[in-house]
Design a protein around this motif. Structure first.
Motif, PDB file in Angstrom:
ATOM      1  N   ARG A  87      47.723  49.702  42.634  1.00 48.79           N
ATOM      2  CA  ARG A  87      46.276  49.885  42.681  1.00 48.79           C
ATOM      3  C   ARG A  87      45.574  48.573  42.335  1.00 48.79           C
ATOM      4  NH1 ARG A  87      46.470  54.167  37.747  1.00 48.79           N
ATOM      5  NH2 ARG A  87      46.908  52.745  36.011  1.00 48.79           N
ATOM      6  N   ILE A  88      44.403  48.423  42.877  1.00 48.97           N
ATOM      7  CA  ILE A  88      43.550  47.263  42.624  1.00 48.97           C
ATOM      8  C   ILE A  88      42.182  47.784  42.206  1.00 48.97           C
ATOM      9  CG2 ILE A  88      42.511  45.179  43.604  1.00 48.97           C
ATOM     10  CD1 ILE A  88      44.762  45.246  45.725  1.00 48.97           C
ATOM     11  N   ASN A  89      41.610  47.200  41.170  1.00 51.00           N
ATOM     12  CA  ASN A  89      40.289  47.639  40.727  1.00 51.00           C
ATOM     13  C   ASN A  89      39.466  46.438  40.287  1.00 51.00           C
ATOM     14  OD1 ASN A  89      40.524  47.383  37.571  1.00 51.00           O
ATOM     15  ND2 ASN A  89      42.403  48.410  38.230  1.00 51.00           N
ATOM     16  N   GLY A  90      38.171  46.637  40.226  1.00 52.52           N
ATOM     17  CA  GLY A  90      37.296  45.557  39.794  1.00 52.52           C
ATOM     18  C   GLY A  90      35.842  45.929  39.939  1.00 52.52           C
ATOM     19  N   TYR A  91      34.985  45.040  39.476  1.00 53.56           N
ATOM     20  CA  TYR A  91      33.545  45.241  39.642  1.00 53.56           C
ATOM     21  C   TYR A  91      32.851  43.894  39.496  1.00 53.56           C
ATOM     22  CZ  TYR A  91      33.304  45.008  34.501  1.00 53.56           C
ATOM     23  OH  TYR A  91      33.407  44.604  33.186  1.00 53.56           O
ATOM     24  N   ALA A  92      31.614  43.840  39.949  1.00 53.25           N
ATOM     25  CA  ALA A  92      30.732  42.690  39.744  1.00 53.25           C
ATOM     26  C   ALA A  92      29.326  43.227  39.539  1.00 53.25           C
ATOM     27  CB  ALA A  92      30.776  41.731  40.931  1.00 53.25           C
ATOM     28  N   VAL A  93      28.667  42.786  38.461  1.00 50.08           N
ATOM     29  CA  VAL A  93      27.316  43.253  38.155  1.00 50.08           C
ATOM     30  C   VAL A  93      26.441  42.057  37.811  1.00 50.08           C
ATOM     31  CG1 VAL A  93      28.089  45.521  37.337  1.00 50.08           C
ATOM     32  CG2 VAL A  93      27.881  43.628  35.716  1.00 50.08           C
ATOM     33  N   TYR A  94      25.133  42.273  37.872  1.00 55.25           N
ATOM     34  CA  TYR A  94      24.172  41.214  37.566  1.00 55.25           C
ATOM     35  C   TYR A  94      23.111  41.761  36.626  1.00 55.25           C
ATOM     36  CZ  TYR A  94      20.622  37.586  38.218  1.00 55.25           C
ATOM     37  OH  TYR A  94      19.701  36.575  38.016  1.00 55.25           O
ATOM     38  N   GLY A  95      22.822  41.011  35.543  1.00 53.46           N
ATOM     39  CA  GLY A  95      21.764  41.377  34.614  1.00 53.46           C
ATOM     40  C   GLY A  95      20.490  40.636  34.970  1.00 53.46           C
ATOM     41  N   PHE A  96      19.437  41.376  35.253  1.00 51.42           N
ATOM     42  CA  PHE A  96      18.206  40.744  35.729  1.00 51.42           C
ATOM     43  C   PHE A  96      17.408  40.080  34.609  1.00 51.42           C
ATOM     44  CE2 PHE A  96      19.318  43.466  39.184  1.00 51.42           C
ATOM     45  CZ  PHE A  96      18.834  42.832  40.324  1.00 51.42           C
ATOM     46  N   LYS A  97      17.671  40.460  33.344  1.00 50.35           N
ATOM     47  CA  LYS A  97      16.960  39.846  32.226  1.00 50.35           C
ATOM     48  C   LYS A  97      17.682  38.612  31.723  1.00 50.35           C
ATOM     49  CE  LYS A  97      14.880  40.970  27.732  1.00 50.35           C
ATOM     50  NZ  LYS A  97      14.686  42.034  26.703  1.00 50.35           N
ATOM     51  N   ASP A  98      19.003  38.686  31.542  1.00 51.20           N
ATOM     52  CA  ASP A  98      19.753  37.512  31.093  1.00 51.20           C
ATOM     53  C   ASP A  98      20.193  36.630  32.255  1.00 51.20           C
ATOM     54  OD1 ASP A  98      21.651  39.236  32.119  1.00 51.20           O
ATOM     55  OD2 ASP A  98      23.178  38.700  30.662  1.00 51.20           O
ATOM     56  N   LYS A  99      19.982  37.112  33.488  1.00 53.56           N
ATOM     57  CA  LYS A  99      20.265  36.343  34.712  1.00 53.56           C
ATOM     58  C   LYS A  99      21.706  35.838  34.740  1.00 53.56           C
ATOM     59  CE  LYS A  99      15.430  34.940  35.155  1.00 53.56           C
ATOM     60  NZ  LYS A  99      14.468  33.820  35.262  1.00 53.56           N
ATOM     61  N   LYS A 102      28.500  39.368  35.590  1.00 53.60           N
ATOM     62  CA  LYS A 102      29.689  39.794  34.852  1.00 53.60           C
ATOM     63  C   LYS A 102      30.632  40.455  35.845  1.00 53.60           C
ATOM     64  CE  LYS A 102      26.041  39.924  31.977  1.00 53.60           C
ATOM     65  NZ  LYS A 102      24.615  40.115  32.374  1.00 53.60           N
ATOM     66  N   TYR A 103      31.929  40.369  35.562  1.00 52.94           N
ATOM     67  CA  TYR A 103      32.861  40.922  36.545  1.00 52.94           C
ATOM     68  C   TYR A 103      34.213  41.230  35.907  1.00 52.94           C
ATOM     69  CZ  TYR A 103      34.854  36.202  36.648  1.00 52.94           C
ATOM     70  OH  TYR A 103      35.436  35.007  36.301  1.00 52.94           O
ATOM     71  N   LYS A 104      35.002  41.985  36.661  1.00 52.44           N
ATOM     72  CA  LYS A 104      36.379  42.284  36.284  1.00 52.44           C
ATOM     73  C   LYS A 104      37.237  42.279  37.537  1.00 52.44           C
ATOM     74  CE  LYS A 104      39.472  45.990  34.781  1.00 52.44           C
ATOM     75  NZ  LYS A 104      39.603  47.399  34.326  1.00 52.44           N
ATOM     76  N   ILE A 105      38.442  41.732  37.408  1.00 52.72           N
ATOM     77  CA  ILE A 105      39.453  41.795  38.460  1.00 52.72           C
ATOM     78  C   ILE A 105      40.715  42.354  37.815  1.00 52.72           C
ATOM     79  CG2 ILE A 105      40.821  40.503  40.146  1.00 52.72           C
ATOM     80  CD1 ILE A 105      38.614  38.361  40.066  1.00 52.72           C
ATOM     81  N   GLY A 106      41.252  43.427  38.373  1.00 58.71           N
ATOM     82  CA  GLY A 106      42.426  44.035  37.773  1.00 58.71           C
ATOM     83  C   GLY A 106      43.310  44.728  38.781  1.00 58.71           C
ATOM     84  N   GLY A 107      44.449  45.148  38.316  1.00 58.65           N
ATOM     85  CA  GLY A 107      45.387  45.864  39.172  1.00 58.65           C
ATOM     86  C   GLY A 107      46.539  46.402  38.355  1.00 58.65           C
ATOM     87  N   ILE A 119      52.050  49.481  34.603  1.00 58.60           N
ATOM     88  CA  ILE A 119      51.745  48.181  34.009  1.00 58.60           C
ATOM     89  C   ILE A 119      50.454  47.691  34.649  1.00 58.60           C
ATOM     90  CG2 ILE A 119      52.470  45.781  33.748  1.00 58.60           C
ATOM     91  CD1 ILE A 119      55.321  46.708  33.612  1.00 58.60           C
ATOM     92  N   ASN A 120      49.453  47.416  33.815  1.00 56.18           N
ATOM     93  CA  ASN A 120      48.126  47.035  34.296  1.00 56.18           C
ATOM     94  C   ASN A 120      47.757  45.641  33.797  1.00 56.18           C
ATOM     95  OD1 ASN A 120      47.519  49.680  35.508  1.00 56.18           O
ATOM     96  ND2 ASN A 120      47.413  50.407  33.381  1.00 56.18           N
ATOM     97  N   LEU A 121      47.134  44.869  34.660  1.00 54.01           N
ATOM     98  CA  LEU A 121      46.658  43.525  34.312  1.00 54.01           C
ATOM     99  C   LEU A 121      45.166  43.447  34.607  1.00 54.01           C
ATOM    100  CD1 LEU A 121      49.602  43.091  36.086  1.00 54.01           C
ATOM    101  CD2 LEU A 121      49.408  40.965  34.792  1.00 54.01           C
ATOM    102  N   ALA A 122      44.441  42.669  33.792  1.00 53.07           N
ATOM    103  CA  ALA A 122      42.999  42.570  33.989  1.00 53.07           C
ATOM    104  C   ALA A 122      42.474  41.222  33.509  1.00 53.07           C
ATOM    105  CB  ALA A 122      42.285  43.705  33.252  1.00 53.07           C
ATOM    106  N   TYR A 123      41.426  40.772  34.191  1.00 56.16           N
ATOM    107  CA  TYR A 123      40.642  39.606  33.765  1.00 56.16           C
ATOM    108  C   TYR A 123      39.193  40.065  33.734  1.00 56.16           C
ATOM    109  CZ  TYR A 123      38.650  34.892  33.592  1.00 56.16           C
ATOM    110  OH  TYR A 123      37.964  33.766  33.219  1.00 56.16           O
ATOM    111  N   ALA A 164      48.772  45.561  29.956  1.00 58.13           N
ATOM    112  CA  ALA A 164      48.913  46.812  29.227  1.00 58.13           C
ATOM    113  C   ALA A 164      49.967  47.690  29.878  1.00 58.13           C
ATOM    114  CB  ALA A 164      47.574  47.546  29.167  1.00 58.13           C
ATOM    115  N   ILE A 165      50.601  48.521  29.072  1.00 58.93           N
ATOM    116  CA  ILE A 165      51.581  49.496  29.553  1.00 58.93           C
ATOM    117  C   ILE A 165      51.084  50.888  29.184  1.00 58.93           C
ATOM    118  CG2 ILE A 165      53.952  50.324  29.443  1.00 58.93           C
ATOM    119  CD1 ILE A 165      54.822  47.537  28.664  1.00 58.93           C
ATOM    120  N   HIS A 166      50.865  51.690  30.214  1.00 58.80           N
ATOM    121  CA  HIS A 166      50.458  53.085  30.048  1.00 58.80           C
ATOM    122  C   HIS A 166      51.707  53.946  30.223  1.00 58.80           C
ATOM    123  CE1 HIS A 166      47.753  56.645  30.776  1.00 58.80           C
ATOM    124  NE2 HIS A 166      48.809  57.043  31.471  1.00 58.80           N
TER     125      HIS A 166
END
Length: 424
Positions: A87-99, A102-107, A119-123, A164-166
Motif C-alpha cells: 500500500r501507498i499513502n500520503g497527503y499534501a495540505v496548505y495552511g492559508f494563515k501560516d502560508k 505540509k505533507y506525508k509520504i508513506g507506504g 511493515i510501514n515507512l513514513a516521511y 513501524a511494525i504492526h
C-alpha cells in the motif's frame, strides 16, 4: 383420470423447474448494487471516498485551527484492488494563515496475512499540537467535524522519518512498534534549558511500543476475513516511549509510559454509561512538546458568549488552552447517556450527564522557558450535561468548573457550547 394426472405432473415439473432456476440477471444486479451501496456508505463513514485503486482520505480536504487558519489539501491510500500486500499513502495540505505546505509520504508491505503483520515507512513534515499524546494502536478515527481543532494555537513543526511494525499477537492483542527520528521546531516562543544550554529547536530519536488488549471482544470469520462481531469492554492500551540521546543526533534522553482503559455499560432502552481513565508519566529530559495537557477546550476570552464554540468528544470544556502542562497526569471521565427522547420519528434528542477530573504535576518546571503555565497538583473538576441531536446533529452543552481550580469570577467557570453528533 390419466388426463388429470398428466396435468398434475406437468404443474409439478414446472414448479420444480422454476424453483431450480438461477436468479435472474436483474436480481443479481440489484444484489450487487445493494452490496456496493453498503460498502460505499461504510467507506464514507470511515472517512474515505473509494475509487478503483485509490481511496481519497476525507480528513485532509478542509480543516481550521488558530495557527494555520484554513487548512486544505488532498490525501489518500491505495486499496485492495491495487494490492492486498502493498500500500501507498500520503497527503499534501496548505495552511492559508501560516502560508506553508505540509505533507506525508508513506507506504507498507504485509509480511504475514494470518497475524496481519505489516511493515510501514513514513516521511512526515507537518504540525502537531504541543502536549498531545496518542497511541500507535488506536483505530483510525474520522468525524466530519473536529471541534477542538478550531481553537488550538500551540503547535510544533516536526519532520519525522519512521519505520513501524504492526502485528496482531492474537485476536485480542494488537501491537505496534515504531522507531523514528524527528526534527522539532516549536512555532511559539519556547526553549528548553539543559545544563546551561538553551534549545529553541531540537532533534529526537525515539522507540515506541504500543499494546492494545480487548479481552472481551469476539471475532468471527466472515467471507474469509476475521471481523470483530462484538465490541467488548473493558479495553486496555499501554504504550512505552524511549528517547535516546546522541543516537542519530538526538539531543535528549527521556522515557514515557502511557495507559488508557475504557469501560462501557449498555443499559435497557439504549441508555449507556462510559468510563475513561487515562494516565501518563514522563521521566528524564522531556521538552514541553512531548509532555501532557489534559485536552482543554476553552478559549481565553472574558465573556461566556465570546467563548461559545463547539464541545469536544473527550475534552475538558472549562479548561483553558495552554493553562496546564504536566510530566505526570491522570484523567477520569464519566458519562451517562439516557435513552433518547422519542418526541417524533425524526426528533430524538438525548440527554448526557458528564463529570471529568484531572490531576498532575511537573518536576523542574524552570527548564521550560518562554511560556507560562500551571500544573495540576490539585484536583481539577468539572461537571455538566449535553442535550444532543436537537437539529441536524447539533445540540447544546453546559459545564461548570469547581473544586481546587475554581476561579474567582463565576462566569469564568462556565462553558456553554454547541455539540455535534452525526453518524452514517
Amino acid at each position: 383420470m390419466l388426463k388429470h394426472l398428466f396435468v398434475v405432473l406437468l404443474l409439478t415439473l414446472a414448479t420444480y423447474s422454476h424453483a431450480q432456476q438461477q436468479p435472474t440477471p436483474q436480481s443479481k444486479k440489484a444484489e450487487r448494487d445493494s452490496i456496493k451501496r453498503t460498502e460505499f456508505i461504510k467507506q464514507i463513514g470511515n472517512g474515505y471516498l473509494p475509487f478503483n485503486y485509490f481511496n481519497i482520505d476525507l480528513r485532509y480536504l478542509i480543516k481550521f485551527n488558530q495557527y494555520e487558519g484554513l487548512r486544505s489539501g488532498l490525501g489518500g491510500i491505495t486499496n485492495d484492488a491495487f494490492s492486498e500486500k502493498y500500500r501507498i499513502n500520503g497527503y499534501a495540505v496548505y495552511g492559508f494563515k501560516d502560508k506553508a505546505i505540509k505533507y506525508k509520504i508513506g507506504g507498507g508491505f504485509r509480511i504475514d496475512e494470518t497475524t496481519d503483520t505489516w511493515i510501514n515507512l513514513a516521511y512526515i513534515d507537518d504540525l502537531q499540537e504541543t502536549g498531545s499524546s496518542k497511541f500507535l494502536t488506536d483505530k483510525r478515527f474520522f468525524t466530519f467535524f473536529e471541534p477542538r481543532l478550531l481553537n488550538i494555537d500551540l503547535f510544533h513543526r516536526h519532520i519525522t522519518k519512521s519505520i513501524a511494525i504492526h502485528h496482531k499477537l492474537s485476536n485480542h492483542l494488537l501491537t505496534e512498534t515504531q522507531v523514528a527520528t524527528s526534527k522539532i521546531n516549536p512555532t511559539y516562543n519556547y526553549s528548553y534549558l539543559l545544563n546551561g544550554e538553551s534549545y529553541n529547536n531540537f532533534n529526537l530519536t525515539t522507540a515506541q511500543m504500543s499494546l492494545q488488549w480487548s479481552p472481551f471482544s469476539t471475532y468471527k470469520f466472515i467471507n474469509d476475513n476475521l471481523k470483530e462481531t462484538k465490541d467488548g469492554y473493558p479495553k486496555f492500551t499501554l504504550q512505552v516511549t524511549q528517547a535516546f540521546k546522541s543516537i542519530l543526533g538526538s539531543d535528549f534522553n527521556f522515557s514515557k509510559l502511557d495507559f488508557r482503559t475504557l469501560q462501557q455499560f449498555n443499559h435497557k432502552n439504549n441508555a449507556k454509561t462510559s468510563i475513561t481513565l487515562v494516565a501518563g508519566i514522563a521521566g528524564g529530559n522531556a521538552p514541553l512538546t512531548h509532555l501532557y495537557h489534559a485536552y482543554p477546550n476553552n478559549i481565553t476570552k472574558e465573556a461566556i458568549m465570546q467563548r461559545f464554540s463547539v464541545a469536544g468528544l473527550n475534552s475538558f470544556e472549562t479548561m483553558y488552552f495552554n493553562e496546564f502542562f504536566s510530566d505526570k497526569f491522570s484523567t477520569l471521565q464519566l458519562k451517562h447517556a439516557f435513552s433518547p427522547f422519542k418526541i417524533s420519528s425524526r426528533f430524538k434528542p438525548q440527554l448526557v450527564l458528564i463529570s471529568r477530573y484531572a490531576v498532575g504535576d511537573m518536576n523542574s518546571i524552570d527548564k521550560h522557558q518562554g511560556i507560562d503555565f500551571k500544573t495540576l497538583d490539585k484536583l481539577y473538576s468539572e461537571s455538566g450535561f449535553e442535550i444532543n441531536k436537537l437539529l441536524f446533529g447539533f445540540g447544546l452543552s453546559f459545564a461548570y468548573r469547581y473544586g481546587g481550580y475554581h476561579l474567582p469570577n463565576l462566569e469564568d467557570n462556565i462553558a456553554f457550547k454547541f455539540t455535534f453528533n452525526i453518524s452514517l
